[in-house]
Design a protein around this motif. Structure first.
Motif, PDB file in Angstrom:
ATOM      1  N   ILE A 134       0.930  -1.245   0.005  1.00 58.25           N
ATOM      2  CA  ILE A 134      -0.133  -0.087   0.130  1.00 58.25           C
ATOM      3  C   ILE A 134       0.913   1.138  -0.064  1.00 58.25           C
ATOM      4  N   THR A 135       0.686   2.329  -0.854  1.00 59.30           N
ATOM      5  CA  THR A 135       1.315   3.310  -0.940  1.00 59.30           C
ATOM      6  C   THR A 135       0.585   4.346  -0.637  1.00 59.30           C
TER       7      THR A 135
ATOM      8  N   ASN B 155       5.045   5.088  12.427  1.00 58.96           N
ATOM      9  CA  ASN B 155       5.356   6.328  11.908  1.00 58.96           C
ATOM     10  C   ASN B 155       6.344   6.332  10.738  1.00 58.96           C
ATOM     11  N   LEU B 156       5.929   6.534   9.767  1.00 59.83           N
ATOM     12  CA  LEU B 156       6.742   6.291   8.459  1.00 59.83           C
ATOM     13  C   LEU B 156       6.970   7.673   7.747  1.00 59.83           C
ATOM     14  N   SER B 157       8.385   8.128   7.880  1.00 59.98           N
ATOM     15  CA  SER B 157       8.880   9.319   7.286  1.00 59.98           C
ATOM     16  C   SER B 157       8.581   9.275   5.739  1.00 59.98           C
ATOM     17  N   ASN B 158       8.904  10.302   5.069  1.00 58.16           N
ATOM     18  CA  ASN B 158       8.501  10.360   3.782  1.00 58.16           C
ATOM     19  C   ASN B 158       9.728   9.536   3.132  1.00 58.16           C
TER      20      ASN B 158
ATOM     21  N   GLY C 171       5.518  13.017   1.222  1.00 56.35           N
ATOM     22  CA  GLY C 171       6.163  14.179   1.641  1.00 56.35           C
ATOM     23  C   GLY C 171       6.264  14.620   2.928  1.00 56.35           C
ATOM     24  N   THR C 172       5.616  13.767   3.901  1.00 57.05           N
ATOM     25  CA  THR C 172       5.361  13.994   5.258  1.00 57.05           C
ATOM     26  C   THR C 172       5.151  12.839   6.083  1.00 57.05           C
TER      27      THR C 172
ATOM     28  N   ASN D 178       3.197  -4.465   2.991  1.00 58.20           N
ATOM     29  CA  ASN D 178       4.105  -3.582   3.206  1.00 58.20           C
ATOM     30  C   ASN D 178       3.567  -2.078   2.953  1.00 58.20           C
ATOM     31  N   PHE D 179       3.875  -1.051   3.770  1.00 55.45           N
ATOM     32  CA  PHE D 179       3.214   0.484   3.614  1.00 55.45           C
ATOM     33  C   PHE D 179       4.418   1.238   2.913  1.00 55.45           C
TER      34      PHE D 179
END
Length: 130
Positions: A41-42, A92-95, A68-69, A62-63
């Motif tokens: 998933i994007t 939490n996933l950074s860009n 951009g944030t 997988n994410f």
């Protein structure tokens, strides 16, 4: 004569960044580890794509964050994130960062959302486990 005593401590969830019930935590993985990736998933352009995927028992999703944030992927329901704690392993996933869920141990449907914007339908989705 000597006797050896071995003590172990087991903790569930967590990779150091909070728990499934802490606001902004989202990194309590519900125990377990990632399995083979069954879907991706994007997060981009202010939404998740696709918003619904199907995987097999034992697989992970997988994410990938290209938005951009920072985005905080968490299991439903908000704010306790207890429905499918395997999703909370994403957190939490950074860009330009990606991370899988933990493996899903049973057939069911799991909802997810962005903990930091839980009412935004563009960041909500479903994972069907067969």
């Amino acid at each position: 004569m000597f006797a050896a005593v071995v003590m172990t401590t087991t903790t569930c969830g967590g990779n150091g960044g909070g728990s499934p019930t802490e606001p902004g935590g989202g990194s309590g993985g519900g125990g377990g580890a990632p399995g083979p990736i069954g879907a991706t998933i994007t997060i981009a352009n202010g939404r998740v794509t696709p918003s619904e995927v199907t995987v097999s028992v034992g697989q992970s999703v997988n994410f990938v964050n290209n938005d951009g944030t920072v985005r905080n992927v968490s299991s439903d329901p908000h704010p306790v994130h207890t429905d499918c704690p395997q999703i909370n392993a994403v957190g939490n996933l950074s860009n330009n960062q990606s991370r899988p869920t933990n493996a899903f141990p049973q057939a069911r449907t799991c909802g997810f959302h962005n903990h930091d914007d839980p009412d935004n339908g563009n960041f909500r989705g479903r994972i069907n486990i067969q």
